[in-house]
Every structure is written in C-alpha cells, then in structure tokens.
Scaffold this active site. Structure first.
Site, short mmCIF file in Angstrom:
data_model
loop_
_atom_site.label_atom_id
_atom_site.label_comp_id
_atom_site.label_asym_id
_atom_site.label_seq_id
_atom_site.Cartn_x
_atom_site.Cartn_y
_atom_site.Cartn_z
N GLU A 1 4.72 -16.76 -40.22
CA GLU A 1 5.37 -17.86 -39.50
C GLU A 1 6.88 -17.61 -39.36
O GLU A 1 7.47 -16.82 -40.11
CB GLU A 1 5.12 -19.18 -40.24
CG GLU A 1 5.70 -20.42 -39.58
CD GLU A 1 5.21 -20.67 -38.15
OE1 GLU A 1 5.18 -19.72 -37.36
OE2 GLU A 1 4.87 -21.82 -37.83
N ASN B 1 2.08 -28.96 -44.92
CA ASN B 1 1.78 -29.78 -43.75
C ASN B 1 1.68 -31.24 -44.19
O ASN B 1 2.20 -32.14 -43.55
CB ASN B 1 0.45 -29.39 -43.09
CG ASN B 1 0.53 -28.07 -42.35
OD1 ASN B 1 -0.37 -27.26 -42.40
ND2 ASN B 1 1.64 -27.85 -41.64
N ARG C 1 -4.83 -21.95 -35.91
CA ARG C 1 -3.91 -22.04 -37.04
C ARG C 1 -4.71 -22.05 -38.33
O ARG C 1 -5.91 -22.30 -38.34
CB ARG C 1 -3.09 -23.33 -36.94
CG ARG C 1 -2.01 -23.26 -35.88
CD ARG C 1 -1.38 -24.58 -35.64
NE ARG C 1 -0.57 -25.01 -36.79
CZ ARG C 1 0.06 -26.17 -36.83
NH1 ARG C 1 -0.04 -27.01 -35.82
NH2 ARG C 1 0.80 -26.51 -37.87
N HIS C 2 -4.03 -21.78 -39.43
CA HIS C 2 -4.65 -21.91 -40.75
C HIS C 2 -5.05 -23.37 -40.91
O HIS C 2 -4.58 -24.25 -40.17
CB HIS C 2 -3.62 -21.54 -41.82
CG HIS C 2 -2.33 -22.28 -41.64
ND1 HIS C 2 -2.15 -23.58 -42.08
CD2 HIS C 2 -1.18 -21.93 -41.02
CE1 HIS C 2 -0.93 -23.98 -41.76
NE2 HIS C 2 -0.32 -23.01 -41.11
N TYR D 1 -6.45 -12.76 -12.09
CA TYR D 1 -5.25 -13.51 -11.71
C TYR D 1 -5.13 -14.85 -12.41
O TYR D 1 -4.31 -15.66 -12.04
CB TYR D 1 -5.24 -13.75 -10.19
CG TYR D 1 -5.19 -12.49 -9.37
CD1 TYR D 1 -5.64 -12.47 -8.06
CD2 TYR D 1 -4.70 -11.30 -9.88
CE1 TYR D 1 -5.60 -11.32 -7.29
CE2 TYR D 1 -4.66 -10.15 -9.13
CZ TYR D 1 -5.11 -10.16 -7.83
OH TYR D 1 -5.08 -9.03 -7.07
N THR E 1 0.82 -1.21 0.00
CA THR E 1 0.00 0.00 0.00
C THR E 1 0.86 1.27 0.00
O THR E 1 0.57 2.21 -0.71
CB THR E 1 -0.96 0.03 1.20
OG1 THR E 1 -0.21 -0.26 2.38
CG2 THR E 1 -2.06 -0.98 1.05
N ARG F 1 -1.67 -19.51 -46.81
CA ARG F 1 -2.52 -20.45 -46.09
C ARG F 1 -3.37 -19.77 -45.02
O ARG F 1 -4.52 -20.15 -44.79
CB ARG F 1 -1.67 -21.57 -45.48
CG ARG F 1 -0.46 -21.10 -44.67
CD ARG F 1 0.53 -22.25 -44.56
NE ARG F 1 1.64 -22.03 -43.64
CZ ARG F 1 2.79 -21.46 -43.98
NH1 ARG F 1 2.97 -21.00 -45.20
NH2 ARG F 1 3.76 -21.35 -43.08
N ARG G 1 2.20 -20.26 -30.57
CA ARG G 1 2.85 -20.74 -29.34
C ARG G 1 3.26 -19.54 -28.50
O ARG G 1 3.07 -19.51 -27.29
CB ARG G 1 4.09 -21.57 -29.68
CG ARG G 1 3.78 -22.99 -30.05
CD ARG G 1 5.01 -23.76 -30.45
NE ARG G 1 4.71 -25.18 -30.51
CZ ARG G 1 5.36 -26.05 -31.26
NH1 ARG G 1 6.38 -25.65 -32.01
NH2 ARG G 1 5.02 -27.32 -31.26
N HIS H 1 -0.03 -19.01 -37.37
CA HIS H 1 0.79 -20.21 -37.57
C HIS H 1 1.27 -20.77 -36.23
O HIS H 1 1.22 -20.09 -35.22
CB HIS H 1 1.99 -19.85 -38.45
CG HIS H 1 1.59 -19.11 -39.68
ND1 HIS H 1 1.35 -19.75 -40.88
CD2 HIS H 1 1.33 -17.80 -39.90
CE1 HIS H 1 0.99 -18.84 -41.78
NE2 HIS H 1 0.96 -17.66 -41.21
#
Lengths: 446, 413
Positions: free
Chosen positions: A304, A232, A225-226, A407, A100, A280, A375, A370
């Site tokens: 990406e 891929n 993601r795309h 929180y 405080t 993509r 992430r 991507h």
C-alpha cells in the site's frame, strides 16, 4: 521512469494494410504514454476522412486509380499530420499518426515534414504485417463491422466490402525497407516475428518492449482488496495490521468465489496470482491459495501507499496534527506526498512493472492488494484520466473483474457479503467510443 | 529471491556467431545481470571446459586455434564443446536456474545435435532461447578484435585472424525460421534486431536488456550525497539536509567534476528524491551547468522502524533484529522497511538507464543503493553486497570494458 528527457518530441507513425491492428497499437501506446505522465494523442487518418468525405465510402473510394478520391484522401492525411505537428508545438510530448502509410513516397513526405518542423524530433515507424487470414477475419469482425463506415450495411455486406477495400490497398503496398533510413519496428503475425531497426533512446526502447508483448487475448484480471483489517475498523491509515474477524470471513468467501470461478486444474495452474508483502493481503491470499492449491507471489511493489509520518494515525488525528498537510492533500490528492512517504504519482511510477507484466500475460491475473494500488491498476485498464485515480471507488469485500478487449474494457463487480457469502453482481460495459465525458463533436475528437 | 515466479522451467541461452562478434561479451554481461537480479546463472563454454581439463595444453586456444586443416584440434574442440554441454546439463539438473552456452553452434547440424542432447539428457522442463550476433561492419569487427582477441593471441596478426574468420564464414549458417527455434538476432550491435517466437517473462526481460547494450566504454561515476547532521549524530535513515560541511564538500565535488567531465553537458545525471541527494546534486549541477533527474528509485534503503535512530539505540531497542541482520545481511529486512534484495529490484530500471547511456553517467545517491549499483558492475555474487565499502566524499569511477570493469577511487577533500 517518469520525467526522462521531456524536451525531445516524439512522433510515432503506423504502417500497414487495414485490419492489421494499427489502431489497436496506437491506442495502447497512447494509453501507456499518458499513464506515464506524457502528453500524448492519437491522430487517426480514417477519422479525418470520415469527417471530411463522409462515411458513405465503399471500397471503390479506396481505388488507387480513383484520382479524385486519392486527392481527397491525401488532403485528409495532410490535415491529420498538421494537427499532430501543432499538438507537439503546443506542449504535446508524443504524437501518434494512425494511418496506412503504405507507400515509400508517403512515408518519405511525412518523415521530412516532421524532421523539418522540429529540431531533434524522434520519429518511430511501426509496421504491422499479418498474413494469417483467420486473424484478419477476426479483426474485421471485432472492429470493423461496427465502424461508422458500415452503418448502412449488414455484417456480411460490410465484410465483403471491407475485404475489397483491403485489396485496393494491396495493389500499392510497399513494406518498409532499410534504405528508407527510418527508425522502425515491424511486428508480424501478432508478435511472432519482430524486427527493430535503428531504434535508440529511452522512450523508444520502452516502446519496443511494450510492442513485443502486446497481444489481443481477452484474459480476465481480477482485483480485490484484502479483507477488512484492524486498521480499517479503527479508521487508521498505513500500518501493517492483520485481518479483523470480518476480514477473515471475507477471505473464506473470496476463496469460495475463486474456487467456483476456476473449476479445472489446468486453469488453476495457469493463473498469475499476485499479492503484496503486507500481513492483511498475505493472509487473505493464503486462504485463497490454500483452497485453489496455487501459490501467490508476494511483491513489495504491490504494498500500500507509504503514508510516511502519518503512519498509524486516523484522518482526524492527521487533521489535528498536520493541518497544512491535510489541506494540501484535499486540494491535490494526486500529487500530494506524505512527508517521508509517497504520493499517488509515485505509486503510478512504482507499479509500472506490474502493469507491464499484466499486459504481457495471456493467462488470467488475480491480484489481492490495497485500495490506492488497486485504484492505479484499475485506472490504467479502464482508461480513466489520471486526475481521477485518487477518488476511484474500490470498496472492501468486492471483486472487480476486468476483461480488456480491443477498444473497450468489460467490467463486472462482485460484491461479497463476508458474513452470509451472498453475492450481488454489477456488470458494466464501457465502449470507448461512447465515453460520456467527451461530447462527440466530430469524428476527429475521438 | 522471488521477484517474479522463479520459473517453473529452466532456461538455456545459446550463443551463435562467428568469432569477434561479441558472443563472449554478451554472455558475460547477461550472466552478470541475471545473477544480480537473483537467478543462479553460469556460462558454459569451450574455453571454460578447456580450463577445467588439466590434461590439455592451456597455451593453445582451442576455441580459436587458427589452422583449419588441423584435424586433431578440430576433434579436441568438438570434445570440449560436448563437455561444456554436459556440464550445463548437470548444472541445471541440480540448482542452476539459467545456463548460457558458448560452444559449437555455427551450423544447422551443430544446433540440431545440441537440441537433441538437451532433449535426451534434461529430465525437467526447460526452455531454450538462441542469441545470434551478426556483424558485417568491418570497423566494428576490427574494434572487437582489438579489444578482446589480441590479448589471447600471441603469434597471430589481425590479418591472419580475419582470414581465419573468413574461412569459417564459408560454413557458417545463420539461424533460420525453419529450424523452429526461439531466437534474437543482433546485427551490428543492435542497429538491426530480429526476434522470432519470443515467449515467457524471462526471455522478454532478456530481450529488453539486450536491446540496450552497446560497445561504448563510457565512465560511470558513483558518489554519495554529502555530509548531513545525521552523520554527525551517528543516526541512520531520515531525510536530513546537508550540514555546512556537506555543502562545502558538494562545492569541491562540483569542482572535481568540472575537471573530469571537461565541459561535456550531455551526461546522464541522476539523483534521489531525498533532500541530501537533491541538494548535493543541485550544487554540483550548478557548477556543471546541468540539472539532475530526480528519481525515487535511488532513495536510500527504507530502515523501517529503525529510521532516525542511532546505531546504539537500535542495538538497545532491537537486539533480535541486529542478530538476524548479522546472520543474513543480504536478505534481512528492516521491520516495515526494505532489504537489500528489495533495493536491487527497485534500482533495476536505473541499471537499464546506465547500460543504455553512451555518454558518461553521474549518480549521486546513498550508501545501500550505491552498494547495489556497484555490485552489478563489480561483484560476482550478490551476497558480497553488504560488505562493499562506499565511503563518503569519494568518487568511484567505473569503466566497464569487455569482460571486465576498471575502477578508480578519488577522495575529495
């Protein structure tokens, strides 16, 4: 920008009556600094008090005329400050003192102690002022009722006691004045008014911008993601390939999902819709955009991770052609930088403006990007440790809905089957206080 | 350029403050910054309206003409202020994005009238943000006068000017919360800053920018990294190391800066994360006894699929791209690479760093990146960027002063 002038230590101290959002601000700042790569820690006066004086403290404990209690509280506060100083001496960059600190005398003592312990330390005082009783009631409801201090009371008793506690503090409250000669930021009524006094320096300027944009609106952040891309399918990295057939199906189902999620026109127009500039992602976003009748913003910042000379190769090819790099990456996925490309650390630095923008927004945010990028974004809001970032699970064909609260961060994963459109939902509520990784030895470790 | 939403609404920035408070300086810097990051921005002021009105005596400074009893001058000033506001409205109604207004705004009534004018005349969504500059430090005011006003004043002395300001100050009304305006008050060049009802992405950015401004006229040195073998082979891009000549030139660069910086070790020193940048900066830094901060933000423009090719090879392999680039060099993006607009965005945090620094700044980087940095200080329009000349082995020294930027170039040989 990472790495600016690490040599200077920074101490941030909060000021304000209880339930003014000091802990919220402290934690947010702490998160932000750790994210940027600084060693930062929060030292909460209240936790020291709980550890040493116990949690059975009702409002009378906080009476400024209760000499014995005052001494005890003062000692606890001194301990917190000493721990902060030790932390900075042992390699810490930023120490945040959450308390405080409402009297001039206390602030003066702390400022002197800090300045005499370090040569050239930068101190910043953040005072949170709030006169809006609704906001205060809400804060109490959201954060105090579950507080360890009130485990033996019901919520009504707890609220009354807490309001009494605030009255105790109000008796001796002295707002920061210019003649105290401190660098400070005053934020009033959740950012409606902000005063900045004598704040100079790279990091401190960043803090000001950050605080100006803080709010507590619980708005959702959707990450996806795309759809599956050609690369891929071929298991290749990098490139700017287009969606595979499955990926296109996902785009359709994703559009349907969002269409359900945002039913009215007002809500739709308010969404912040971001994507990258890669084919993509753009194609996936376009399908969604058409269905919702809103426009996505294509940001190169969300492209990406750049895999440099490995662009277009499969992991097997990389292992064969660049065995040393392949090994290096296995050992240090976070810091490894593809030759002529980027590392995860570069990514974290790169997307900082986007994180800032999301923090600022009070409207729903939708991001189609991507794996590596998501992430990083996910880790920031979910408060993961940085070393965890490169291995977080962000699968294809899945929408992650994050709702950051005071929180903790609510999470809901919606896995969408691209062919059938079938949806399976996984909900997770992670409360910061009970993160499993830290075995709670005492309140002070929180 | 769409970095973030090109706002659905237009933005008006209104400046408030007594003379010699730096309003013109602030509007000039903001306007430059906003244009650089891609918005169509313009300043509308009494001075500007006067210059556009050929019927008026251009030798009289209607904005500052000292005699407060002169009714005729006061009327002309009112008229010019009104004209500027109207021109502002036309600008935003057409393709303008942001307008800065530097007219009569010193009283609550003035501001009320301005608000009403906007409400009445602007037929689209807009936001107004008020920027007030306040100063009670006599030294600062004196500096402001010396740096900018005296050149506009042929007959008046500083004392007369100060007296004039004191007269104006009697009727001056600082912004108050009760006026229900969204504002920022800068007091004594940022020593104290007050923000009220801040809203929106752009205003947030503008506040961050203003917090970093100061009045120190410090030097900014822009230098390219030295010669590499790619130069000799006429290749673009890549991450080559310095050639032997390059290393020698870096030594000479270091010697030049020893003279120039006269032992000042507090400079802000940045370079890229490319080998040639790092190596040049290391050699120069060793001579000066300081280390450069390496940031990827200063890396050269990404040439995408053209990276590592010679100019001739690109012409042969990608004639279509060459054509596209000739047609629109600013927005052209190398396939799988970047455009100048991408570089501007990437380099923006560096601009903040330079603005914030009160000590000399030394930046060792690369052609395209330096073009963008240079343009921030020197160009009125970003489409000039591709044509800027940044030769190698040349130190470009920029010293921004009020309303201007001094430049000198030194070839190191």
């Amino acid at each position: 920008m990472q790495g600016c002038n690490r040599s200077q230590k920074i101490a941030i101290c909060t000021v304000g009556l209880p339930a003014r959002g000091k802990t919220y601000i402290s934690r947010k700042l702490n998160r932000y600094f750790n994210w940027l790569g600084y060693k930062s820690r929060v030292f909460i006066n209240g936790n020291y008090r709980r550890e040493i004086c116990g949690t059975e403290c009702n409002s009378l404990f906080f009476d400024p005329h209760n000499e014995e209690a005052q001494k005890a509280r003062s000692d606890c506060a001194k301990m917190a400050l000493q721990d902060l100083i030790q932390f900075l001496k042992n390699g810490g960059d930023v120490g945040i003192l959450d308390g405080t600190n409402i009297t001039k005398e206390r602030r003066h003592q702390i400022e002197n102690e800090l300045k005499s312990s370090f040569n050239g330390i930068q101190t910043l005082w953040i005072e949170s002022i709030c006169n809006d009783s609704k906001v205060i009631q809400n804060n109490i409801r959201l954060t105090k009722i579950n507080n360890p201090d009130y485990c033996n009371m019901n919520s009504e008793q707890a609220t009354i006691d807490f309001l009494n506690r605030i009255k105790m503090y109000e008796q001796i409250y002295e707002t920061i004045t210019d003649d105290e000669n401190l660098s400070y930021i005053k934020t009033m009524n959740v950012g409606a008014d902000i005063i900045v006094h004598q704040v100079f320096g790279f990091l401190l300027s960043k803090i000001v911008s950050f605080i100006m944009n803080l709010h507590t609106y619980p708005r959702p952040i959707y990450l996806s993601r795309h759809g599956e891309s050609q690369y891929n399918v071929d298991d290749r990295v990098g490139g700017d390939s287009d969606l595979s057939q499955l990926g296109e199906m996902y785009a359709d189902k994703l559009a349907d999902f969002f269409y359900q999620e945002f039913p009215t026109k007002e809500i739709k127009n308010d969404i912040i819709f971001l994507t990258s500039t890669m084919r993509r992602a753009v194609h996936t976003s376009d399908v969604v955009a058409q269905k919702l009748e809103i426009q996505p913003l294509q940001l190169k910042t969300l492209d990406e991770i750049n895999v440099g000379i490995c662009d277009g190769m499969t992991y097997t090819e990389i292992a064969q052609k660049f065995p040393n790099d392949f090994q290096e990456r296995k050992i240090n996925k976070l810091g490894y930088r593809y030759p002529r490309g980027e590392s995860y650390l570069d990514l974290i630095s790169r997307i900082e403006p986007v994180i800032f923008e999301i923090e600022r927004s009070r409207q729903p945010v939708m991001i189609i990007a991507h794996q590596a990028i998501l992430r990083c974004l996910y880790a920031y809001f979910h408060q993961n440790e940085i070393p965890e970032v490169p291995t977080l699970d962000i699968p294809l064909h899945c929408v992650i809905k994050l709702t950051p609260a005071a929180y903790f961060c609510d999470e809901k994963r919606v896995l969408i089957n691209p062919q059938t459109g079938e949806i399976s939902i996984k909900e997770e509520y992670v409360q910061e206080f009970v993160r499993s990784k830290s075995k709670q030895k005492s309140f002070i470790d929180l | 350029m769409q970095q973030y939403k090109k706002s659905q609404y237009k933005l008006i920035l209104v400046l408030v403050g007594l003379p010699a408070r730096g309003k013109t300086h602030i509007s000039y810097k903001l306007n430059r910054y906003l244009n650089w990051i891609g918005y169509k921005s313009e300043i509308f002021s009494i001075k500007g309206a006067q210059q556009n009105n050929t019927q008026l005596d251009q030798n009289i400074d209607y904005e500052l003409e000292i005699d407060p009893t002169n009714q005729q001058f006061a009327e002309v000033r009112q008229q010019l202020s009104f004209t500027a506001a109207q021109e502002l409205v036309s600008f935003l109604q057409s393709d303008g994005d942001i307008a800065l207004y530097n007219g009569l705004t010193s009283t609550k009534l003035d501001r009320q009238k301005l608000k009403s004018l906007f409400k009445e005349k602007l037929k689209l969504e807009y936001q107004v943000f008020w920027i007030e500059s306040i100063c009670d430090d006599p030294q600062v005011i004196l500096n402001n006068i010396n740096e900018s006003k005296l050149s506009r004043f042929k007959d008046q002395t500083i004392e007369q000017f100060m007296n004039y300001i004191n007269v104006l100050a009697q009727n001056y009304e600082s912004l108050e919360n009760i006026e229900n305006l969204s504002y920022i008050k800068l007091i004594n060049i940022g020593k104290l800053v007050k923000v009220h009802m801040l809203e929106g992405y752009l205003c947030s950015k503008i506040v961050s920018f203003l917090l970093n401004l100061h009045a120190n006229n410090r030097q900014i040195y822009l230098v390219r990294s030295c010669q590499t073998e790619y130069h000799q082979l006429d290749k673009i891009g890549g991450d080559p190391e310095l050639s032997i000549t390059g290393k020698q030139n870096s030594q000479q660069l270091g010697d030049y800066f020893i003279e120039e910086l006269k032992g000042n070790k507090n400079i802000t020193f940045f370079t890229s994360q490319m080998k040639r940048g790092i190596q040049t900066a290391e050699i120069v830094g060793d001579k000066l006894g300081i280390k450069a901060l390496k940031t990827k933000n200063l890396d050269e423009i990404d040439y995408g699929i053209c990276d590592g090719l010679t100019v001739k090879e690109i012409a042969a392999k990608y004639p279509k791209q060459i054509k596209e680039r000739k047609a629109n060099p600013l927005e052209f993006k190398y396939p799988r690479g970047e455009s100048f607009l991408d570089v501007i965005h990437r380099v923006e945090p560096i601009i903040y760093e330079i603005e914030r620094s009160r000590e000399p700044v030394l930046i060792i980087a690369h052609v395209a990146v330096l073009k963008c940095l240079y343009a921030y200080y020197h160009c009125n329009q970003i489409n000039e960027i591709p044509n800027i000349d940044i030769p190698i082995n040349c130190v470009i020294k920029l010293v921004p002063i009020p309303y201007h930027c001094l430049e000198s170039r030194v070839i190191i040989k």
